[in-house]
Design a protein around this motif. Sequence first.
Motif, PDB file in Angstrom:
ATOM      1  N   PRO A  65      22.714  33.936  19.098  1.00  0.00           N
ATOM      2  CA  PRO A  65      23.129  35.165  19.788  1.00  0.00           C
ATOM      3  C   PRO A  65      24.381  35.021  20.638  1.00  0.00           C
ATOM      4  N   GLU A  66      24.674  33.815  21.128  1.00  0.00           N
ATOM      5  CA  GLU A  66      25.863  33.600  21.958  1.00  0.00           C
ATOM      6  C   GLU A  66      26.926  32.784  21.235  1.00  0.00           C
ATOM      7  N   GLY A  67      26.819  32.668  19.910  1.00  0.00           N
ATOM      8  CA  GLY A  67      27.717  31.788  19.188  1.00  0.00           C
ATOM      9  C   GLY A  67      27.109  30.404  19.050  1.00  0.00           C
ATOM     10  N   VAL A  68      27.735  29.538  18.254  1.00  0.00           N
ATOM     11  CA  VAL A  68      27.103  28.262  17.917  1.00  0.00           C
ATOM     12  C   VAL A  68      27.040  27.295  19.090  1.00  0.00           C
ATOM     13  N   ALA A  69      27.767  27.572  20.162  1.00  0.00           N
ATOM     14  CA  ALA A  69      27.667  26.726  21.350  1.00  0.00           C
ATOM     15  C   ALA A  69      26.438  27.058  22.181  1.00  0.00           C
ATOM     16  N   GLY A  70      25.780  28.157  21.839  1.00  0.00           N
ATOM     17  CA  GLY A  70      24.605  28.585  22.595  1.00  0.00           C
ATOM     18  C   GLY A  70      23.307  28.231  21.902  1.00  0.00           C
ATOM     19  N   GLU A  71      22.256  28.851  22.337  1.00  0.00           N
ATOM     20  CA  GLU A  71      20.912  28.566  21.826  1.00  0.00           C
ATOM     21  C   GLU A  71      20.767  28.998  20.372  1.00  0.00           C
ATOM     22  N   LYS A  72      20.054  28.184  19.585  1.00  0.00           N
ATOM     23  CA  LYS A  72      19.732  28.535  18.204  1.00  0.00           C
ATOM     24  C   LYS A  72      18.310  29.064  18.139  1.00  0.00           C
ATOM     25  N   VAL A  73      18.130  30.158  17.409  1.00  0.00           N
ATOM     26  CA  VAL A  73      16.815  30.771  17.231  1.00  0.00           C
ATOM     27  C   VAL A  73      16.441  30.666  15.756  1.00  0.00           C
ATOM     28  N   HIS A  74      15.327  30.021  15.465  1.00  0.00           N
ATOM     29  CA  HIS A  74      14.808  29.957  14.102  1.00  0.00           C
ATOM     30  C   HIS A  74      13.899  31.164  13.896  1.00  0.00           C
ATOM     31  N   GLN A  75      14.242  32.026  12.992  1.00  0.00           N
ATOM     32  CA  GLN A  75      13.498  33.280  12.848  1.00  0.00           C
ATOM     33  C   GLN A  75      13.021  33.470  11.422  1.00  0.00           C
ATOM     34  N   LYS A  76      11.716  33.516  11.262  1.00  0.00           N
ATOM     35  CA  LYS A  76      11.125  33.774   9.955  1.00  0.00           C
ATOM     36  C   LYS A  76      11.065  35.268   9.673  1.00  0.00           C
ATOM     37  N   ARG A  77      10.689  36.042  10.661  1.00  0.00           N
ATOM     38  CA  ARG A  77      10.513  37.476  10.461  1.00  0.00           C
ATOM     39  C   ARG A  77      11.833  38.217  10.555  1.00  0.00           C
ATOM     40  N   LEU A  78      11.948  39.296   9.783  1.00  0.00           N
ATOM     41  CA  LEU A  78      13.137  40.136   9.882  1.00  0.00           C
ATOM     42  C   LEU A  78      13.259  40.657  11.306  1.00  0.00           C
ATOM     43  N   PRO A  79      14.436  40.563  11.918  1.00  0.00           N
ATOM     44  CA  PRO A  79      14.588  41.041  13.289  1.00  0.00           C
ATOM     45  C   PRO A  79      14.247  42.521  13.428  1.00  0.00           C
ATOM     46  N   HIS A  80      13.806  42.896  14.617  1.00  0.00           N
ATOM     47  CA  HIS A  80      13.482  44.299  14.894  1.00  0.00           C
ATOM     48  C   HIS A  80      14.731  45.162  14.789  1.00  0.00           C
ATOM     49  N   GLY A  81      14.523  46.418  14.476  1.00  0.00           N
ATOM     50  CA  GLY A  81      15.623  47.365  14.429  1.00  0.00           C
ATOM     51  C   GLY A  81      16.322  47.430  13.093  1.00  0.00           C
ATOM     52  N   ALA A  82      15.717  46.866  12.061  1.00  0.00           N
ATOM     53  CA  ALA A  82      16.365  46.858  10.751  1.00  0.00           C
ATOM     54  C   ALA A  82      16.415  48.261  10.165  1.00  0.00           C
ATOM     55  N   PRO A  83      17.508  48.615   9.506  1.00  0.00           N
ATOM     56  CA  PRO A  83      17.581  49.906   8.826  1.00  0.00           C
ATOM     57  C   PRO A  83      16.610  49.945   7.647  1.00  0.00           C
ATOM     58  N   PRO A  84      16.252  51.132   7.172  1.00  0.00           N
ATOM     59  CA  PRO A  84      15.233  51.241   6.117  1.00  0.00           C
ATOM     60  C   PRO A  84      15.637  50.609   4.794  1.00  0.00           C
ATOM     61  N   TRP A  85      16.936  50.369   4.580  1.00  0.00           N
ATOM     62  CA  TRP A  85      17.363  49.796   3.308  1.00  0.00           C
ATOM     63  C   TRP A  85      17.298  48.266   3.282  1.00  0.00           C
TER      64      TRP A  85
END
Length: 322
Positions: A65-85
């Motif tokens: 979220p802050e670029g590669v110098a910041g924290e890395k988040v491993h995410q299996k689930r699709l992030p919230h707020g995804a469009p219907p497509w």
Amino acid sequence: MAGKAKSPAVELEVGERTVRISNPDRVYFPTRGETKLDLVNYYLSVGDGIVNALRERPCMLHRFPEGVAGEKVHQKRLPHGAPPWMETVRVKFPRYNRTADELCVTEIAHVAWAVQMSTVEFHPWNSRRADTEKPDEWRIDLDPMPDCPFDRVRRVAHVAHEVLDELGAVGYPKTSGGKGIHIYVRVEPAYGFSDVRRAALAFAREIERRAPDDVTTTWWRKDRDPKKLFVDFNQNARDHTIAAAYSVRGNPEGTVSTPIRWDEIDDVNPKDFTIQTVPARFAELGDLHATIDENVYSLDTLMDWAARDEREGAEEPPPPED
């Protein structure tokens, strides 16, 4: 003191979709200063390649979220707020008795939206949503230990190519984006993960027999010679993923896991492939993995090798969850 103002969002037409990119000027890669928008444009420039690598596979996202110098988040689930497509595929995690709806790419707009959600790396499963329990991709991970020189990686890649040719299998090499080389082989989705892992181990042992001074298949990392290369058969285990072809890696240089030709092995320098250089290479060469689905290999011979090794006393390492 007021914080730095965010740059205004931009909207991109990506195929038939409109993808909104917020904070496009945020620097993601500090070595050369590439931004979030630069990252989106990189993926658009290799669109056919990244979609081919991810198509219909459950995909784990490495988000920064802050670029590669910041924290890395491993995410299996699709992030919230995804469009219907946006598309997903549901996968199960029996050990935890849970499920996850993971990203399932079928078009480049899916990739662009994931980057909008701060994804840098795409790590797909080696199975597809038609049957997520039957892999159709065998992954050979040439993983150098800390003191292993890249010349050794090159030598082992040639040995792997030799064995693949003898098996009648077509391997598609790529840089890892780090210090190793990956080789992918399309296979019939006839076996489960544990059997594909057994087949990959049998192949790794054959490589070790032919190049014992260069290769190790020792299971425990602490027991491996730090100068050798580990043929990491375990990357074929269920829910183990590695960066896709054309995936950017989360480092300051923005290196890319890049498909290469076999005749490039002796001269290739993985550090040369970045989000700055790969678009021109792709424009010139196209997707070097484009024909992978046309060359499907049966694992039956490798399963025979695995059974032979076990009869001769070789032990299969414990499954990853153990």
